[in-house]
Design an enzyme around this catalytic site. Structure first.
Site, PDB file in Angstrom:
ATOM      1  N   SER A 213       3.368   1.116  -2.056  1.00 48.36           N
ATOM      2  CA  SER A 213       4.185   0.842  -1.138  1.00 48.36           C
ATOM      3  C   SER A 213       3.767   0.277   0.243  1.00 48.36           C
ATOM      4  CB  SER A 213       4.957   2.129  -0.480  1.00 48.36           C
ATOM      5  OG  SER A 213       5.822   2.628  -1.396  1.00 48.36           O
ATOM      6  N   LYS A 216       5.558  -2.809   1.558  1.00 43.80           N
ATOM      7  CA  LYS A 216       6.543  -2.777   2.434  1.00 43.80           C
ATOM      8  C   LYS A 216       6.130  -3.533   3.869  1.00 43.80           C
ATOM      9  CE  LYS A 216       8.890   1.285   0.679  1.00 43.80           C
ATOM     10  NZ  LYS A 216       7.959   2.220  -0.130  1.00 43.80           N
ATOM     11  N   SER A 276       8.426   5.662   4.067  1.00 43.07           N
ATOM     12  CA  SER A 276       8.162   5.016   2.895  1.00 43.07           C
ATOM     13  C   SER A 276       9.372   4.888   2.277  1.00 43.07           C
ATOM     14  CB  SER A 276       6.947   5.366   2.108  1.00 43.07           C
ATOM     15  OG  SER A 276       6.640   4.175   1.185  1.00 43.07           O
ATOM     16  N   LYS A 389       0.855   1.887   7.221  1.00 47.22           N
ATOM     17  CA  LYS A 389       1.468   1.914   5.970  1.00 47.22           C
ATOM     18  C   LYS A 389       0.834   2.834   4.908  1.00 47.22           C
ATOM     19  CE  LYS A 389       5.388   2.197   3.869  1.00 47.22           C
ATOM     20  NZ  LYS A 389       4.808   3.220   3.142  1.00 47.22           N
TER      21      LYS A 389
END
Length: 446
Positions: A213, A216, A276, A389
């Protein structure tokens, strides 16, 4: 056995690792071995009650013993249990006051024995360190206590004793830590300067690996550029598609969403970065480009434009994609840590307000009837961290991009730490914390 356990504990202190856990837990009896750790605190000999897991590298010190050992020093702290919060409360700077005979072997406080799975607060701030409650006592890794209390510890090789100096601040011998193989088995590691691109440390930085993820960040970049071009707006009502609903209802879903439901684009951006949300990433991609496939094409084009030669995208969220062949291949977005660092610094420099989102420790979206905390544990434990992130898949392991500003005289340097392929979420917080600590030392010495 005790000598082996002590050796494990001492080697742990040498590399000065830190463990961060989302919650506390109770160890099963067959996983833990009680022991005593020999130490010196400001020159005073102290034996600390401890538990050592049957697997190496996990040793936990009785926090009451440690509080008693440093009582009266500048780093003293009190520890109590709050029944209403079901929480262990650490208050720095206050003297430790024992409850009844709680420091006497075999004498357990009724109040403490009820706190088998405590939450943790330091000076009324909720934190996410790993702790364990065993027979009414709470146990921490000594290196976590070192960071919480800003205390230094070293190893005296002559008598195998941990020497704690409350007058010195927490420090890490980074060169010895790195040489010990501390970062070697991660898929990739980079520590660098967000403004200049200077690489302060790297290891396995050019391994092209699954990035989960952390993908992203690229999705955010393309959506922001779409907003700049007036193709879409922060205030848009995004209609949730059947594809986004399918992601939401899968095992990888984060927020319940239904096809036809309308959600503000700004809410989707926030939930994509803070918790997320995979369904949010899908909805944003479709809103900008009409389909995930079209958006993914933009992702790969942008990667080429930014000269991220290792980048390879299959979707906007980072989950695995399976081919339709009889023997299906499990495809995942991938990149090396060096390119992910370059992507991250590009986004932070172009859109620094991303940090207004990623610094949120929790998020609440009324329209989705949703509330949750940020997946980045360092936001809770390390002052100054404001992004960026996390990501996890079986193939990628646990990944993180984390960033913080560091003061260098009158100047502020922003650093980015990339860790790809940690074996669990605790290591995902532990390794970048060491990198960020090293960055502080690096700039203080320049």
């Amino acid at each position: 056995m005790k000598k082996r356990i002590l050796s494990i504990m001492l080697s742990l202190v040498i590399v000065v690792t830190m463990s961060f856990g989302m919650t506390s837990a109770v160890f099963a009896a067959d996983m833990m071995n009680p022991t005593m750790i020999k130490s010196q605190v400001d020159g005073k000999s102290v034996n600390l009650r401890a538990y050592s897991a049957s697997y190496e590298g996990n040793n936990f010190i009785c926090i009451r013993d440690f509080a008693n050992a440093i009582n009266g020093s500048e780093k003293q702290f009190n520890i109590t249990y709050d029944k209403n919060k079901n929480a262990v409360m650490i208050v720095k700077g206050q003297p430790y006051i024992a409850v009844g005979g709680e420091n006497q072997p075999g004498n357990r406080s009724v109040e403490w024995s009820s706190s088998s799975v405590p939450k943790l607060y330091v000076n009324d701030k909720k934190v996410q360190y790993t702790s364990y409650s065993i027979e009414g006592n709470t146990y921490f890794k000594i290196v976590d206590l070192m960071q919480i209390l800003n205390i230094n510890a070293t190893l005296d090789d002559s008598n195998n004793t941990i020497k704690v100096d409350t007058k010195k601040d927490f420090d890490v011998d980074f060169q010895k830590t790195a040489a010990s193989g501390y970062f070697d088995f991660l898929h990739g590691t980079v520590l660098g300067n967000a403004a200049t691109g200077e690489i302060i440390y790297s290891n396995n930085a050019e391994n092209k690996v699954a990035i989960a993820s952390t993908t992203k960040i690229m999705t955010y970049l393309l959506v922001r550029e779409g907003i700049d071009k007036k193709q879409i707006s922060w205030d848009d009502d995004v209609v949730i598609s059947k594809a986004a609903e399918a992601v939401s209802s899968s095992e990888d879903g984060v927020i319940p969403m239904k096809a036809g439901q309308k959600v503000k684009l700004s809410d989707l951006m926030n939930t994509m970065l803070v918790v997320s949300s995979n369904e949010s990433a899908t909805a944003l991609a479709e809103h900008l480009s009409g389909s995930e496939a079209a958006f993914t094409k933009l992702m790969n084009q942008k990667a080429k434009e930014l000269k991220l030669d290792s980048a390879e995208f299959y979707n906007p969220h980072g989950l695995p994609v399976y081919t339709s062949n009889l023997f299906a291949a499990k495809l995942q977005n991938r990149m090396d840590a060096k390119d992910l660092f370059e992507l991250s610094r590009y986004v932070i420099n172009k859109y620094p307000d991303i940090l207004d989102i990623t610094s949120k420790t929790e998020i609440s979206v009324d329209s989705l009837n949703f509330k949750d905390v940020n997946t980045n544990r360092l936001l809770f434990n390390l002052n100054g961290v404001d992004g960026l992130k996390t990501g996890t898949t079986n193939r990628a392991g646990c990944c993180i991009i984390t960033t913080m500003p560091i003061q260098k005289g009158d100047k502020t340097e922003r650093v980015i730490a990339i860790v790809l392929g940690a074996e669990d979420s605790a290591e995902r917080a532990e390794k970048p914390a060491i990198l960020l600590q090293y960055a502080k030392q690096y700039y203080s010495n320049k």
